[in-house]
Design a protein around this motif. Sequence first.
Motif, PDB file in Angstrom:
ATOM      1  N   SER A  20       0.842  -1.195   0.000  1.00  0.00           N
ATOM      2  CA  SER A  20       0.000   0.000   0.000  1.00  0.00           C
ATOM      3  C   SER A  20       0.880   1.249   0.000  1.00  0.00           C
ATOM      4  O   SER A  20       0.640   2.209  -0.731  1.00  0.00           O
ATOM      5  N   ALA A  21       1.923   1.210   0.830  1.00  0.00           N
ATOM      6  CA  ALA A  21       2.779   2.393   0.967  1.00  0.00           C
ATOM      7  C   ALA A  21       3.607   2.645  -0.305  1.00  0.00           C
ATOM      8  O   ALA A  21       3.642   3.758  -0.832  1.00  0.00           O
ATOM      9  N   VAL A  22       4.253   1.611  -0.800  1.00  0.00           N
ATOM     10  CA  VAL A  22       5.128   1.803  -1.966  1.00  0.00           C
ATOM     11  C   VAL A  22       4.272   1.908  -3.218  1.00  0.00           C
ATOM     12  O   VAL A  22       3.521   1.000  -3.549  1.00  0.00           O
ATOM     13  N   GLY A  23       4.357   3.053  -3.887  1.00  0.00           N
ATOM     14  CA  GLY A  23       3.512   3.215  -5.072  1.00  0.00           C
ATOM     15  C   GLY A  23       4.002   4.351  -5.937  1.00  0.00           C
ATOM     16  O   GLY A  23       5.179   4.740  -5.879  1.00  0.00           O
ATOM     17  N   LEU A  24       3.081   4.913  -6.700  1.00  0.00           N
ATOM     18  CA  LEU A  24       3.453   6.050  -7.552  1.00  0.00           C
ATOM     19  C   LEU A  24       4.014   7.171  -6.696  1.00  0.00           C
ATOM     20  O   LEU A  24       4.820   7.967  -7.147  1.00  0.00           O
ATOM     21  N   GLY A  25       3.563   7.222  -5.440  1.00  0.00           N
ATOM     22  CA  GLY A  25       4.055   8.242  -4.519  1.00  0.00           C
ATOM     23  C   GLY A  25       5.569   8.176  -4.380  1.00  0.00           C
ATOM     24  O   GLY A  25       6.246   9.203  -4.263  1.00  0.00           O
ATOM     25  N   ASN A  26       6.115   6.970  -4.395  1.00  0.00           N
ATOM     26  CA  ASN A  26       7.570   6.816  -4.233  1.00  0.00           C
ATOM     27  C   ASN A  26       8.307   7.053  -5.537  1.00  0.00           C
ATOM     28  O   ASN A  26       9.379   7.646  -5.560  1.00  0.00           O
ATOM     29  N   ILE A  27       7.743   6.528  -6.627  1.00  0.00           N
ATOM     30  CA  ILE A  27       8.542   6.479  -7.853  1.00  0.00           C
ATOM     31  C   ILE A  27       8.208   7.632  -8.795  1.00  0.00           C
ATOM     32  O   ILE A  27       9.041   8.077  -9.568  1.00  0.00           O
ATOM     33  N   LEU A  98     -11.191   9.926  -3.522  1.00  0.00           N
ATOM     34  CA  LEU A  98     -10.545  10.985  -4.317  1.00  0.00           C
ATOM     35  C   LEU A  98      -9.156  10.557  -4.778  1.00  0.00           C
ATOM     36  O   LEU A  98      -8.777  10.745  -5.933  1.00  0.00           O
ATOM     37  N   VAL A  99      -8.384   9.954  -3.832  1.00  0.00           N
ATOM     38  CA  VAL A  99      -7.021   9.548  -4.227  1.00  0.00           C
ATOM     39  C   VAL A  99      -7.094   8.483  -5.314  1.00  0.00           C
ATOM     40  O   VAL A  99      -6.417   8.568  -6.335  1.00  0.00           O
ATOM     41  N   LEU A 100      -7.972   7.486  -5.089  1.00  0.00           N
ATOM     42  CA  LEU A 100      -8.020   6.395  -6.074  1.00  0.00           C
ATOM     43  C   LEU A 100      -8.400   6.943  -7.456  1.00  0.00           C
ATOM     44  O   LEU A 100      -7.886   6.478  -8.475  1.00  0.00           O
ATOM     45  N   PHE A 102      -7.769  10.026  -8.905  1.00  0.00           N
ATOM     46  CA  PHE A 102      -6.699  10.659  -9.703  1.00  0.00           C
ATOM     47  C   PHE A 102      -5.486   9.742  -9.855  1.00  0.00           C
ATOM     48  O   PHE A 102      -4.771   9.772 -10.853  1.00  0.00           O
ATOM     49  N   TYR A 103      -5.316   8.870  -8.863  1.00  0.00           N
ATOM     50  CA  TYR A 103      -4.188   7.940  -8.884  1.00  0.00           C
ATOM     51  C   TYR A 103      -4.319   6.967 -10.058  1.00  0.00           C
ATOM     52  O   TYR A 103      -3.344   6.659 -10.752  1.00  0.00           O
ATOM     53  N   SER A 104      -5.549   6.505 -10.287  1.00  0.00           N
ATOM     54  CA  SER A 104      -5.751   5.530 -11.368  1.00  0.00           C
ATOM     55  C   SER A 104      -5.511   6.160 -12.733  1.00  0.00           C
ATOM     56  O   SER A 104      -5.183   5.456 -13.688  1.00  0.00           O
ATOM     57  N   LEU A 224       3.204   7.049   2.827  1.00  0.00           N
ATOM     58  CA  LEU A 224       2.973   5.961   3.785  1.00  0.00           C
ATOM     59  C   LEU A 224       1.503   5.564   3.864  1.00  0.00           C
ATOM     60  O   LEU A 224       1.118   4.744   4.691  1.00  0.00           O
ATOM     61  N   SER A 225       0.681   6.155   3.027  1.00  0.00           N
ATOM     62  CA  SER A 225      -0.765   5.850   3.003  1.00  0.00           C
ATOM     63  C   SER A 225      -1.417   6.113   4.351  1.00  0.00           C
ATOM     64  O   SER A 225      -2.269   5.340   4.787  1.00  0.00           O
ATOM     65  N   VAL A 226      -1.002   7.179   5.044  1.00  0.00           N
ATOM     66  CA  VAL A 226      -1.626   7.427   6.349  1.00  0.00           C
ATOM     67  C   VAL A 226      -2.443   8.716   6.341  1.00  0.00           C
ATOM     68  O   VAL A 226      -2.235   9.594   5.506  1.00  0.00           O
ATOM     69  N   GLY A 227      -3.367   8.800   7.277  1.00  0.00           N
ATOM     70  CA  GLY A 227      -4.177  10.018   7.428  1.00  0.00           C
ATOM     71  C   GLY A 227      -5.591   9.848   6.894  1.00  0.00           C
ATOM     72  O   GLY A 227      -6.431  10.714   7.108  1.00  0.00           O
ATOM     73  N   ILE A 228      -5.851   8.725   6.160  1.00  0.00           N
ATOM     74  CA  ILE A 228      -7.218   8.567   5.658  1.00  0.00           C
ATOM     75  C   ILE A 228      -7.825   7.214   6.046  1.00  0.00           C
ATOM     76  O   ILE A 228      -8.878   6.856   5.538  1.00  0.00           O
ATOM     77  N   GLY A 229      -7.127   6.499   6.897  1.00  0.00           N
ATOM     78  CA  GLY A 229      -7.750   5.273   7.400  1.00  0.00           C
ATOM     79  C   GLY A 229      -7.447   4.022   6.596  1.00  0.00           C
ATOM     80  O   GLY A 229      -8.027   2.963   6.845  1.00  0.00           O
ATOM     81  N   CYS A 230      -6.516   4.126   5.656  1.00  0.00           N
ATOM     82  CA  CYS A 230      -6.167   2.936   4.877  1.00  0.00           C
ATOM     83  C   CYS A 230      -5.562   1.876   5.810  1.00  0.00           C
ATOM     84  O   CYS A 230      -5.914   0.699   5.762  1.00  0.00           O
ATOM     85  N   MET A 231      -4.668   2.344   6.691  1.00  0.00           N
ATOM     86  CA  MET A 231      -4.020   1.392   7.596  1.00  0.00           C
ATOM     87  C   MET A 231      -4.989   0.933   8.702  1.00  0.00           C
ATOM     88  O   MET A 231      -4.773  -0.102   9.316  1.00  0.00           O
ATOM     89  N   GLU A 328      -9.813  -0.957  -1.130  1.00  0.00           N
ATOM     90  CA  GLU A 328     -10.282  -1.726   0.024  1.00  0.00           C
ATOM     91  C   GLU A 328     -10.920  -0.832   1.096  1.00  0.00           C
ATOM     92  O   GLU A 328     -11.872  -1.242   1.740  1.00  0.00           O
ATOM     93  N   ILE A 329     -10.383   0.394   1.297  1.00  0.00           N
ATOM     94  CA  ILE A 329     -10.993   1.292   2.304  1.00  0.00           C
ATOM     95  C   ILE A 329     -12.477   1.449   1.963  1.00  0.00           C
ATOM     96  O   ILE A 329     -13.346   1.317   2.818  1.00  0.00           O
ATOM     97  N   CYS A 330     -12.748   1.759   0.694  1.00  0.00           N
ATOM     98  CA  CYS A 330     -14.123   2.062   0.286  1.00  0.00           C
ATOM     99  C   CYS A 330     -14.955   0.781   0.202  1.00  0.00           C
ATOM    100  O   CYS A 330     -16.107   0.754   0.635  1.00  0.00           O
TER     101      CYS A 330
END
Length: 449
Positions: A20-27, A98-100, A102-104, A224-231, A328-330
């Motif tokens: 979940s953490a490692v993604g487009l955010g990192n690369i 919202l993230v999913l 624009f992310y997609s 780190l996918s934090v702040g919106i309840g993913c973890m 999965e959150i949604c």
Amino acid sequence: MESRGRFSSRIGVILASAGSAVGLGNIWRFPTEVGQNGGAAFILVYVGFVFFLALPVMLSEFVIGRSSKSNTVDAYRMLSPGTPWVITGFMGVLAGFLVLSFYSVVAGWTMHYAVSSLLCRLSAGHDFGAEFNAFISHPLLPLGYLAAFLLLSHLVVERGVQSGIERYSKWMMPLLFIIIFVLVACSLSMPGVADGLRFLLRPDFSKVTWPVVLSAIGQAFFSLSVGIGCMITYASYFGPRMRLVPSAIHVCIIDTLVAVTSGFIIFPAVFSVPGLSVDAGPGLVFITLPNVFNAAFSQIPPVGYVFSLLFYVLLLLAALTSSISMHEICTAFIHEKYGLSRRRAAWVVTLLCFVGGAACALSFGPLRGLTIHGMGIFALFDYLTAKFFMPLGGILITLFVGWKMPRMRVMDELTNGGTCSRLLAQLFFFLIRWVAPLGVCIIFVNGLR
Ligand code: PFF
């Protein structure tokens, strides 16, 4: 309703959470931010935020998730019935959507570039800037890739926690690490390696202003996918023996290593081709890098081909393991709240995100004129989540765990019923109670001004 899923092993938990953490955010996002905000100075601020602010938020989410065993909305209902805290959960689901969306869209671009690399279309000496702009402003093509990508993450989520998320994370994450390793080797053998490393390692603190600091915290939370309840959602599937503190530390280390390593892949490569700039913004991996691959291809064709194909496959894999966590959150929320089967709930999320994603994708083409506060829909979704919902969610989540939940219960989760170090748990409790909410609040207020 079907019974709740659960991760079957410790390695499954770490790989799924790191996935979940490692993604487009990192690369994609991290090198872009580093390139625009002063290189090493930004990295130093970022790493500090990861360990002192984002890690406590991740731990707080783990505590809420495991002790409630519920989706992100019901978690607050269960732990603090009849209070407005549940709004934090709703905010998380909205932000996940919202993230999913624009992310997609970006993941869809990645898919297009992976296909182009496979067909050798990135190596024919084109004007990549013009090509990228023509592609993203096309009224249909990006929508097709968006749908294809959303469908991929749908297929994983639909299968459930163990046979979907855990199973796929277990083979996608090792594959991702292998690809990163090969790419670092390719990049470090390029002529721009010294300049690239200098840029990554020599800090320019004059660039660190409040908005840059807000960007760094937004980036840390996003990454780190934090702040919106993913973890919270993932931790609701953890077993009782899962040790929260070491797991969270492992995920933060893996995520930071991948982000910094992406810098080691991208910057030496960019500095190897004269005339390219590191602060190209979001086009860095779609315009600047194809020029690099092209140059490598004209010298040693197999290297250029493998480099570009592996790079975009890496981006795609990373995007997929992250998008399933947002999905999965949604999905968990709709499945548990409205009693729909997991399959149907997943479809609802996929379709809604397609609509949101289409609005984002078209904001580069037919909907370009539609702006709010000077931002197009895509930029607005990105801004709202990384710079607003995530920091605000981080403040609320740490306040909830630090001040609202009974201290005994939190310490019990952090020490895993007394089997983990009490001293470490106390240190983290202090970070959760004071450092994280205050730190994020100061940056949030100053950065938004
Ligand atoms: N951490 C992901 C990345 O770095 O690409 C993005 C992300 C995943 C953000 C899950 C939020 C989230 F809930």
